[in-house]
Design an enzyme around this catalytic site. Structure first.
Site, PDB file in Angstrom:
ATOM      1  N   GLY A   1      47.136  36.232  40.956  1.00 48.33           N
ATOM      2  CA  GLY A   1      47.712  35.336  41.351  1.00 48.33           C
ATOM      3  C   GLY A   1      48.922  35.599  42.509  1.00 48.33           C
ATOM      4  O   GLY A   1      49.095  34.829  43.221  1.00 48.33           O
TER       5      GLY A   1
ATOM      6  N   HIS B   1      45.191  43.588  50.288  1.00 43.75           N
ATOM      7  CA  HIS B   1      43.968  43.754  49.757  1.00 43.75           C
ATOM      8  C   HIS B   1      44.194  42.283  49.337  1.00 43.75           C
ATOM      9  O   HIS B   1      42.734  41.650  49.424  1.00 43.75           O
ATOM     10  CB  HIS B   1      44.700  44.089  47.720  1.00 43.75           C
ATOM     11  CG  HIS B   1      45.737  43.337  46.675  1.00 43.75           C
ATOM     12  ND1 HIS B   1      46.126  43.958  47.157  1.00 43.75           N
ATOM     13  CD2 HIS B   1      45.589  42.225  46.012  1.00 43.75           C
ATOM     14  CE1 HIS B   1      47.329  43.173  46.427  1.00 43.75           C
ATOM     15  NE2 HIS B   1      46.263  42.367  45.906  1.00 43.75           N
TER      16      HIS B   1
ATOM     17  N   SER C   1      49.412  38.434  43.740  1.00 45.80           N
ATOM     18  CA  SER C   1      49.637  38.881  44.244  1.00 45.80           C
ATOM     19  C   SER C   1      50.239  39.135  46.255  1.00 45.80           C
ATOM     20  O   SER C   1      49.954  37.695  46.239  1.00 45.80           O
ATOM     21  CB  SER C   1      48.301  39.435  44.930  1.00 45.80           C
ATOM     22  OG  SER C   1      48.398  40.823  44.300  1.00 45.80           O
TER      23      SER C   1
ATOM     24  N   ASP D   1      49.504  48.163  51.768  1.00 48.08           N
ATOM     25  CA  ASP D   1      48.826  47.472  51.312  1.00 48.08           C
ATOM     26  C   ASP D   1      49.743  46.528  51.961  1.00 48.08           C
ATOM     27  O   ASP D   1      50.602  44.925  50.982  1.00 48.08           O
ATOM     28  CB  ASP D   1      49.253  47.331  49.967  1.00 48.08           C
ATOM     29  CG  ASP D   1      48.673  45.907  48.851  1.00 48.08           C
ATOM     30  OD1 ASP D   1      47.475  45.058  48.953  1.00 48.08           O
ATOM     31  OD2 ASP D   1      48.802  46.058  48.310  1.00 48.08           O
TER      32      ASP D   1
ATOM     33  N   SER E   1      52.424  43.730  45.136  1.00 48.21           N
ATOM     34  CA  SER E   1      50.709  44.880  45.465  1.00 48.21           C
ATOM     35  C   SER E   1      50.612  44.572  43.740  1.00 48.21           C
ATOM     36  O   SER E   1      49.192  44.033  43.969  1.00 48.21           O
ATOM     37  CB  SER E   1      50.930  45.960  45.852  1.00 48.21           C
ATOM     38  OG  SER E   1      50.139  46.771  45.919  1.00 48.21           O
TER      39      SER E   1
END
Length: 377
Positions: free
Chosen positions: A323, A215, A325, A242, A346
């Protein structure tokens, strides 16, 4: 349907600089210097040892000679040919003092005060400095102040000469900074969104990538890290999976096997990868909340976000926030610094104040999808 959230953030923040490793000491430092001399100067082990001892003897005299000469000291350097310290003096009557101290004296025109004054003028005039000027320094061999200029630029030459520079030298490349790409540190895209770096990897051809959350990769654009531009997204898969791969095209960014432990200690080093085990202690690094640890609750989990479902995830009780991620999930280093790469952050629920559940994309699936191998140390 679900309250689970992805952990990219839409606002960029100020980056923290990579931590520098402390220098080694003692005999191990001497060995490292000798190995570098052999590799980079083409010396044999015996020649490297001689060079090291010569430099040690030469530089042990430098401070005392400089202090004794005072204003007549005009710089010094180690001469690899003679194996001795060469000391520039602006007064010929001081030569015998230098020689008596076991160094080689060279009489020059400009004192240290003279060349330092020119450097100060260049610094003071930097507001009007042409952009083609790349550096200036004192050349101790020629006893001159040298200004380097990218390409041929008459304005730069004029600027340098007007401020007292002795020589203007053309260079074919501009200098650039060098910095490390470290897992868990902030990366941002030109859209203004921020994620965290996952793991550094490479292809069989040597091309470099950052394996990150899909993402985050879906945001596209050009990505940057603490030291500047990294590159663009080469591939991304979300939802369903992801993971993404950001191609590192920057020549100033050095890919590493490191993961940032933030305030919890020195960086840890990735030594390999695995799928993880239920109940195992794990830790996560992210640019919003830093370093947090917990345990794996389940493997092969499917989580549903508003954008769709993602399968085969690692479910943990490690907290995370927007943040974080893409950030690195690794095995707990315990009292050491070596870890195994497990996955990239994720999304999840909760936060690092009250706790929560966080899901991680397994790193091995991403590596397999893109045909990449991890940087390991």
């Amino acid at each position: 349907m679900s309250g689970f959230a992805l952990l990219a953030v839409g606002t960029a923040i100020t980056f923290a600089a990579p931590a520098n490793a402390a220098p080694a000491g003692g005999s191990s430092a001497n060995s490292a210097v000798q190995e570098a001399l052999q590799r980079d100067l083409g010396l044999s082990p015996q020649q490297a040892e001689v060079r090291f001892q010569q430099e040690k003897a030469a530089f042990s005299k430098e401070s005392s000679i400089k202090a004794a000469l005072g204003a007549d000291f005009a710089g010094s350097r180690f001469d690899g040919q003679s194996g001795k310290l060469v000391v520039n003096v602006s007064d010929a009557s001081r030569v015998s003092e230098v020689t008596a101290a076991g160094a080689v004296a060279k009489v020059v025109e400009h004192s240290s005060a003279d060349v330092n004054a020119v450097q100060a003028k260049l610094a003071q005039g930097s507001a009007s400095m042409p952009k083609s000027v790349t550096a200036w320094y004192v050349d101790s061999v020629t006893n001159t102040v040298v200004v380097e200029v990218y390409g041929s630029d008459a304005a730069a030459s004029s600027w340098a000469k007007s401020l007292g520079a002795d020589r203007v030298v053309q260079v074919s490349e501009r200098p650039q900074t060098y910095w490390n790409v470290i897992g868990g540190q902030a990366i941002t895209t030109t859209s203004g969104s921020r994620c965290s770096a996952g793991f550094n990897a490479r292809s069989s051809s040597g091309a470099r990538y950052i394996i990150d959350a899909g993402h985050c990769g879906n945001l596209g654009g050009t990505w940057s890290g603490p030291g500047g531009t990294l590159g663009t997204v080469a591939g991304s898969s979300f939802p369903g999976n992801d993971y993404s791969a950001i191609r590192v095209s920057s020549t100033s960014a050095t890919s590493t096997a490191l993961v940032d432990r933030y305030s919890s200690g020195s960086d840890v080093t990735v030594s390999g990868s695995s799928g993880g085990s239920v109940g195992a202690a794990v830790c996560r690094s992210g640019s919003t909340t830093g370093w947090h640890c917990g345990t794996i609750n389940a493997l092969n989990t499917t989580v549903t976000y508003s954008q769709g479902s993602v399968g085969q995830m690692i479910r943990t009780n490690v907290c995370a926030e927007p943040g974080d991620s893409g950030g690195s999930l690794v095995t707990s280093p315990g009292s050491g610094t070596r870890v195994t790469a497990l996955g990239m952050t994720s999304g999840g629920s909760g936060n690092c104040s009250s706790g929560g559940t966080t899901y991680f994309q397994p790193v091995n699936e991403a590596l397999s999808a893109y045909g990449l191998t991890l940087y390991t140390g």
